[in-house]
Enzyme design. Structure first.
Site, PDB file in Angstrom:
ATOM      1  N   PRO A   1      11.430  -1.381   3.939  1.00 54.86           N
ATOM      2  CA  PRO A   1      10.611  -0.210   3.890  1.00 54.86           C
ATOM      3  C   PRO A   1      10.345   0.049   2.243  1.00 54.86           C
ATOM      4  O   PRO A   1      11.017   1.200   1.761  1.00 54.86           O
ATOM      5  CB  PRO A   1      11.674   0.845   4.421  1.00 54.86           C
ATOM      6  N   CYS A   2       9.602  -0.448   1.626  1.00 57.78           N
ATOM      7  CA  CYS A   2       9.207  -0.108   0.075  1.00 57.78           C
ATOM      8  C   CYS A   2       8.715   1.284   0.022  1.00 57.78           C
ATOM      9  O   CYS A   2       8.494   1.895  -1.195  1.00 57.78           O
ATOM     10  CB  CYS A   2       8.339  -1.292  -0.667  1.00 57.78           C
TER      11      CYS A   2
END
Length: 282
Positions: free
Chosen positions: A245-246
């Protein structure tokens, strides 16, 4: 006969007692029957009342407590096995029920750009637009969202796995995307990156859904406070969108910049997760 406010007050006190019990005993991983017996309620009544107040079941709450402890404990632990035993879990594989598991390519595979690795890939729909997904027997190896950049997304995928055997199968790709976005199944992630990049991607997995952090916070979390720029570069090189989850990492100013799959999509992902998180808490 007690009025509704009196009943709610009694329920609240019981739930407060349950939470205190879980906080004090989570290392022993108590079962729902044990918790119900302690509080003097049937487990079904306990689950219903607890969820009304807390938004999740007692076991989900227990898992959250365990996960938060694990995130902190793993930073100091010499091995995942040590952490598992201290947490009261049966084996290191139990941690994989809480974390998405990242598997890095071997040094040889890294050097040879995935030579002789079979990667099935294809295109399909997700709640956040069309996507290209690639996967091997060892896990998801690529997930990129597509707008008007289908060719460039595929070229990046092909560049990362330049010598792999790429096998297109859109039907299998759609099945995989359905498992990820509809069935919410968990997958191993088979990634190609430097040790530093992989450590950063692992750190991203510790950011809870519905929350955001900064590049500096990530740098601090890996004990490299002066490496914020290097962290940003590693995050930007992530080739598995959503699952790593950048999108939950922002600039210190709070600006939503630097998302490979579009700033608008990043805003939607952050808002969507915040809404889901809020619904779970309400």
């Amino acid at each position: 006969m007690k009025d509704s406010l009196s009943l709610e007050n009694e329920n609240y006190k019981k739930i407060e007692k349950v939470i205190r019990y879980i906080d004090e005993n989570f290392k022993e991983q108590p079962k729902i029957d044990e918790i119900a017996q302690y509080i003097g309620m049937s487990k079904y009544h306990l689950i219903r009342v607890f969820k009304e107040y807390v938004g999740v079941t007692p076991i989900q709450f227990l898992q959250s407590i365990t996960l938060n402890y694990a995130k902190e404990h793993l930073k100091e632990s010499k091995s995942i096995l040590d952490s598992s035993l201290d947490l009261g879990l049966s084996s290191s594989s139990r941690l994989h029920d809480l974390f998405v598991n990242i598997i890095g390519v071997t040094p040889k595979e890294y050097k040879e750009l995935g030579k002789n690795v079979d990667i099935i890939y294809g295109y399909g729909s997700t709640p956040f637009g069309e996507a290209l997904i690639g996967f091997t027997k060892r896990g998801v190896s690529y997930l990129g969202f597509i707008d008007d950049n289908k060719e460039s997304i595929f070229n990046r995928f092909k560049e990362i796995w330049a010598k792999a055997n790429l096998i297109r199968d859109d039907e299998k790709a759609k099945e995989y995307l359905n498992k990820i976005f509809v069935k919410k199944e968990k997958f191993d992630l088979y990634v190609k990156g430097t040790n530093f990049q992989i450590n950063i991607w692992k750190a991203l997995l510790n950011i809870p859904s519905g929350t955001i952090t900064t590049y500096q916070d990530i740098a601090n979390s890996i004990n490299k406070p002066k490496a914020a720029r290097a962290v940003a570069s590693a995050i930007g090189s992530n080739h598995i969108g959503f699952l790593i989850p950048c999108h939950r990492v922002l600039a210190k100013s709070g600006a939503m910049s630097g998302y490979r799959w579009g700033i608008e999509r990043k805003k939607i992902l952050v808002a969507y997760e915040a809404m889901k998180s809020g619904n779970q808490k309400s």
